[in-house]
Design an enzyme around this catalytic site. Structure first.
Site, PDB file in Angstrom:
ATOM      1  N   HIS A 100       0.839  -1.206   0.000  1.00  0.00           N
ATOM      2  CA  HIS A 100       0.000   0.000   0.000  1.00  0.00           C
ATOM      3  C   HIS A 100       0.879   1.264   0.000  1.00  0.00           C
ATOM      4  CE1 HIS A 100      -3.024  -2.650   2.368  1.00  0.00           C
ATOM      5  NE2 HIS A 100      -3.569  -2.456   1.200  1.00  0.00           N
TER       6      HIS A 100
ATOM      7  N   ARG B  56      -1.885  -6.601  -7.943  1.00  0.00           N
ATOM      8  CA  ARG B  56      -0.803  -7.557  -7.711  1.00  0.00           C
ATOM      9  C   ARG B  56      -0.870  -8.708  -8.701  1.00  0.00           C
ATOM     10  NH1 ARG B  56      -2.787  -7.811  -1.636  1.00  0.00           N
ATOM     11  NH2 ARG B  56      -4.626  -7.552  -2.916  1.00  0.00           N
TER      12      ARG B  56
ATOM     13  N   LYS C 212     -17.933  -5.754   7.418  1.00  0.00           N
ATOM     14  CA  LYS C 212     -16.587  -6.311   7.354  1.00  0.00           C
ATOM     15  C   LYS C 212     -15.943  -6.292   8.740  1.00  0.00           C
ATOM     16  CE  LYS C 212     -12.688  -6.400   4.231  1.00  0.00           C
ATOM     17  NZ  LYS C 212     -11.975  -5.790   3.126  1.00  0.00           N
TER      18      LYS C 212
ATOM     19  N   SER D  56      -2.731  -7.812   3.340  1.00  0.00           N
ATOM     20  CA  SER D  56      -3.048  -7.524   4.744  1.00  0.00           C
ATOM     21  C   SER D  56      -3.445  -8.809   5.456  1.00  0.00           C
ATOM     22  CB  SER D  56      -4.190  -6.502   4.851  1.00  0.00           C
ATOM     23  OG  SER D  56      -3.779  -5.263   4.354  1.00  0.00           O
TER      24      SER D  56
HETATM   25  P1  ADP Z   1      -9.872  -3.644   0.000  1.00  0.00           P
HETATM   26  O1  ADP Z   1     -10.450  -4.221   1.248  1.00  0.00           O
HETATM   27  O2  ADP Z   1     -10.678  -2.528  -0.609  1.00  0.00           O
HETATM   28  O3  ADP Z   1      -9.392  -4.636  -1.044  1.00  0.00           O
HETATM   29  P2  ADP Z   1      -7.134  -3.286   0.809  1.00  0.00           P
HETATM   30  O4  ADP Z   1      -6.751  -2.454   1.972  1.00  0.00           O
HETATM   31  O5  ADP Z   1      -6.937  -4.764   0.928  1.00  0.00           O
HETATM   32  O6  ADP Z   1      -8.619  -2.879   0.528  1.00  0.00           O
HETATM   33  O7  ADP Z   1      -6.388  -2.807  -0.500  1.00  0.00           O
HETATM   34  C1  ADP Z   1      -6.533  -1.502  -1.016  1.00  0.00           C
HETATM   35  C2  ADP Z   1      -5.903  -1.448  -2.408  1.00  0.00           C
HETATM   36  O8  ADP Z   1      -4.513  -1.721  -2.301  1.00  0.00           O
HETATM   37  C3  ADP Z   1      -6.448  -2.488  -3.387  1.00  0.00           C
HETATM   38  O9  ADP Z   1      -6.499  -1.898  -4.689  1.00  0.00           O
HETATM   39  C4  ADP Z   1      -5.417  -3.578  -3.372  1.00  0.00           C
HETATM   40  O10 ADP Z   1      -5.384  -4.287  -4.591  1.00  0.00           O
HETATM   41  C5  ADP Z   1      -4.163  -2.764  -3.188  1.00  0.00           C
HETATM   42  N1  ADP Z   1      -3.080  -3.557  -2.584  1.00  0.00           N
HETATM   43  C6  ADP Z   1      -3.152  -4.330  -1.499  1.00  0.00           C
HETATM   44  N2  ADP Z   1      -1.970  -4.922  -1.242  1.00  0.00           N
HETATM   45  C7  ADP Z   1      -1.115  -4.499  -2.222  1.00  0.00           C
HETATM   46  C8  ADP Z   1       0.260  -4.780  -2.555  1.00  0.00           C
HETATM   47  N3  ADP Z   1       0.981  -5.616  -1.827  1.00  0.00           N
HETATM   48  N4  ADP Z   1       0.779  -4.173  -3.629  1.00  0.00           N
HETATM   49  C9  ADP Z   1       0.021  -3.342  -4.373  1.00  0.00           C
HETATM   50  N5  ADP Z   1      -1.273  -3.042  -4.141  1.00  0.00           N
HETATM   51  C10 ADP Z   1      -1.839  -3.616  -3.071  1.00  0.00           C
END
Ligand code: ADP
Length: 151
Positions: free
Chosen positions: A17, A90, A41, A128
């Site tokens: 992120h 990803r 959630k 995450s």
């Molecule tokens: P959500 O619950 O909306 O998927 P996340 O917090 O998991 O939210 O992710 C927010 C954004 O960050 C999403 O577009 C996700 O694909 C992206 N993301 C999550 N992890 C990574 C990573 N390791 N590298 C790049 N983008 C990521």
């Protein structure tokens, strides 16, 4: 002002992120990292904890704002005068999921453009949920989450 919203759960923020926000920063006047508070959630970290992690990671610049929102992402974008939604990709699985959301958002708000950043290879396995599993089992998340965070 070119404003982008980076919406997500950030439960917790990972290096993936952080990298997306830092790479996108030169393209925008402001990026709002916004935690969506979907009632259905269940999160590992409380909203306050997730906000404080984000504030700590991005404290050095006022070009990055941390906020929370409920409801539709596009409604939040309009409220904040943001013309762009920022998301990370990803894997092909991310693409399928993100593609559907981006089309739905475009249907609702053609004036809000979704911008995708491809994850760096070294971050492409970081999720995450993996971080949460490691923390639950008392493992080390060094190299997966921003350096200045401690849990
Ligand atoms: P959500 O619950 O909306 O998927 P996340 O917090 O998991 O939210 O992710 C927010 C954004 O960050 C999403 O577009 C996700 O694909 C992206 N993301 C999550 N992890 C990574 C990573 N390791 N590298 C790049 N983008 C990521």
């Amino acid at each position: 002002m070119k404003i982008a919203v980076f919406p997500g759960s950030f439960d917790p923020i990972t290096l993936g992120h952080e990298d997306i926000v830092r790479r996108a920063l030169p393209l925008f006047d402001k990026i709002i990292v916004a935690i969506g508070t979907n009632a259905d959630k269940k999160c590992f970290f409380t909203l306050d904890e997730r906000v404080s992690f984000l504030k700590k990671v991005f404290e050095e610049t006022d070009k990055i704002e941390i906020d929370t929102f409920s409801g539709l992402t596009v409604d939040y974008c309009r409220k904040k005068n943001a013309g762009y939604v920022l998301r990370g990709l990803r894997t092909a699985a991310d693409f399928e999921y993100e593609n559907a959301i981006a089309h739905a958002n475009r249907h609702l708000a053609p004036d809000v453009e979704t911008i995708f950043f491809i994850s760096q290879a070294k971050h492409s396995f970081i999720t995450s949920s993996v971080v949460r599993d490691i923390l639950r089992n008392k493992g080390s998340v060094v190299g997966l989450v921003p350096e200045n965070l401690s849990f």
